[in-house]
Design an enzyme around this catalytic site. Sequence first.
Site, PDB file in Angstrom:
ATOM      1  N   ASP A 101       0.873  -1.170   0.000  1.00  0.00           N
ATOM      2  CA  ASP A 101       0.000   0.000   0.000  1.00  0.00           C
ATOM      3  C   ASP A 101       0.916   1.227   0.000  1.00  0.00           C
ATOM      4  OD1 ASP A 101      -2.168   1.716   0.497  1.00  0.00           O
ATOM      5  OD2 ASP A 101      -3.112   0.261   1.851  1.00  0.00           O
ATOM      6  N   ASP A 203      -2.854   4.676  -2.282  1.00  0.00           N
ATOM      7  CA  ASP A 203      -3.800   5.271  -1.341  1.00  0.00           C
ATOM      8  C   ASP A 203      -4.191   6.704  -1.724  1.00  0.00           C
ATOM      9  OD1 ASP A 203      -4.999   5.123   1.499  1.00  0.00           O
ATOM     10  OD2 ASP A 203      -3.845   6.989   1.569  1.00  0.00           O
ATOM     11  N   GLU A 260      -6.703   3.894  -5.377  1.00  0.00           N
ATOM     12  CA  GLU A 260      -7.906   4.207  -4.589  1.00  0.00           C
ATOM     13  C   GLU A 260      -8.408   5.544  -5.106  1.00  0.00           C
ATOM     14  OE1 GLU A 260      -9.573   4.936  -0.087  1.00  0.00           O
ATOM     15  OE2 GLU A 260      -7.676   5.802  -0.715  1.00  0.00           O
ATOM     16  N   HIS A 334     -11.093  -1.991   4.326  1.00  0.00           N
ATOM     17  CA  HIS A 334     -10.895  -1.612   5.730  1.00  0.00           C
ATOM     18  C   HIS A 334     -11.492  -0.247   6.078  1.00  0.00           C
ATOM     19  CE1 HIS A 334      -7.752   0.418   3.554  1.00  0.00           C
ATOM     20  NE2 HIS A 334      -7.702   1.271   4.551  1.00  0.00           N
ATOM     21  N   ASP A 335     -12.102   0.428   5.100  1.00  0.00           N
ATOM     22  CA  ASP A 335     -12.751   1.718   5.368  1.00  0.00           C
ATOM     23  C   ASP A 335     -14.266   1.610   5.318  1.00  0.00           C
ATOM     24  OD1 ASP A 335     -10.303   3.081   5.486  1.00  0.00           O
ATOM     25  OD2 ASP A 335     -10.275   3.383   3.313  1.00  0.00           O
TER      26      ASP A 335
END
Length: 558
Positions: A101, A203, A260, A334-335
């Site tokens: 990431d 990210d 993302e 995970h968000d």
Amino acid sequence: MDAADLKWWQNTIAYEIYVKSFKDSDGDGIGDLNGITSELDHLKELGVGAVWLTPCYVSPQVDNGYDIADYYNIDSAYGTMEDMDRLIAEAKKRDIRIVMDLVFNHTSDENEWFKESRSGRDNDKSDWYIWADPKEDGSAPTNWRSIFGGSAWEYDKTRGQYYLHTFHRKQPDLNWENPKVRAAVTDVAKFWRDKGVGGFRMDAITYIKKPSEYKDGTPDASDGMTGIHPITANTPGILDFLHEFRSAVCEGYDIFTVGEADGITAQDLKYWVGEHGVFDMVFEFGLVNIDLPDPANWCDRRMWGLRELKAFFSESIREADAAGGWFPVFLENHDQPRSINHFMPESGSRDAKAKALATLLLTMRGTPFIMQGEELGFVNVDWSSIDEYDDIFTKNHYAFALEEGYTKEEAIESVRLFSRDSSRTPMQWDATENAGFTSGTPWLPVYPDYMAYNRRSEKEAADSILNYYIALARLRSGHKELIDGSYEEIMPEDESIFAFIRKDADRKAVVLINFKDEKVSYAPEYVKDAECIMSSTGSAQKGMLAPFEAVIYEEDII
Ligand code: NOJ
């Protein structure tokens, strides 16, 4: 296109590991790299070929690693660089590649780059971050609100200036206009690429280019501020930076990138993926924000219907294909809340709902991304007090909701529905204490249902959610049309059934998934000459679906 023509990352299943919560090997209550290495066989069994690790670099952990103090070293809570090398090697033995990431919109304020930058206005890194003078009255340069809440500007006494932070004040934004910054992040990516990782998840990448002018926006809440997202997401010129990154880091290497991409819609995909794009895939937000007109306000929700959800997939897959790109299929990360809570009605069998969603995830055209725990049927946490939550975004959102005049009940309900902690509770390995996640005290409570929903128990129960995932993963690899086949939605108007055809030169599969807690019927002609190759209930009946039933029919093309 033949599955054999696809790249390895198009042919496989990806899995997201929230490192802090996956498996603790040393009893400190925090997941770590050696813990991951010890559980690689679980991933292998699921047909996983790419494992995305959330950031495990040195970090003060204000945002659980998304605040990076040193990109070149592993945080001691997670292990050492030797542990990472071993993980990469052990994964490789199982044909699994590690995906790192990369957090390049911002660093931690404890990163040496920022420490130097903030030390004065005249140093080598003075313009590595976004600094701006106060307004005449000394207040912040603009009224932008950060994504986690509060002003997006933080005052620094030494410089007598403010720095910009799209997220938390301890996550200062890098200044990508500076070629030295771009070179520095490129070096980080090359370092990890050369270690042999399989790719990168980029990210918050849509925020790296800021507007040329910093101006106040129209206030959108009682704090007098305006959310930063529309101001800094996908700003003209961003693609130049990303093309530069792609050619410096990726060209000529057998790795993939997935960005993302909050703020990118299906119509933008032609610029973002494919031959002329900047990434191999992008995570769009259209699906996960289906119920939030303004994702910054979890209290203001809207009703949505299955037709909208289906349209999202159809449109994005069509546009990604048209661009010669590829689609990453995901229902969780995970968000986000757990998909059973997010996309399914409250009533009905949890297992049936999980299997229905699994069918969607693993048969849609694209690379599926499973979020850890999704394969066991995890659901949202149900904590009654804000003090029980850990996530900074959740806590800030709760405070914001109260300031905006929502009641405590409304605020906590919004947290129950959207808190990021729901996808971050420890992985449940077995029915022993702490679900076998740690021998110490877990950093976030283990979900109380772990006695039933854990890897070992589900492995032993023939009709478990986990075994259904494993069966689907095997089916995929033996039925190539589910990987390389075209995608065509059928019955788009139907508000209960998500149905589509996956077809290659030899075979055609029809996937039908009931999203309702009631029996529904469909025209049996769709599957007239086809054979059922998968049924989530084990008793498929042509023309009829039981509550939340998912079926796959297949026929040869002659
Ligand atoms: C997106 C990440 O997925 C999220 O967890 C993080 O808080 C923000 N970016 C900031 O890095």
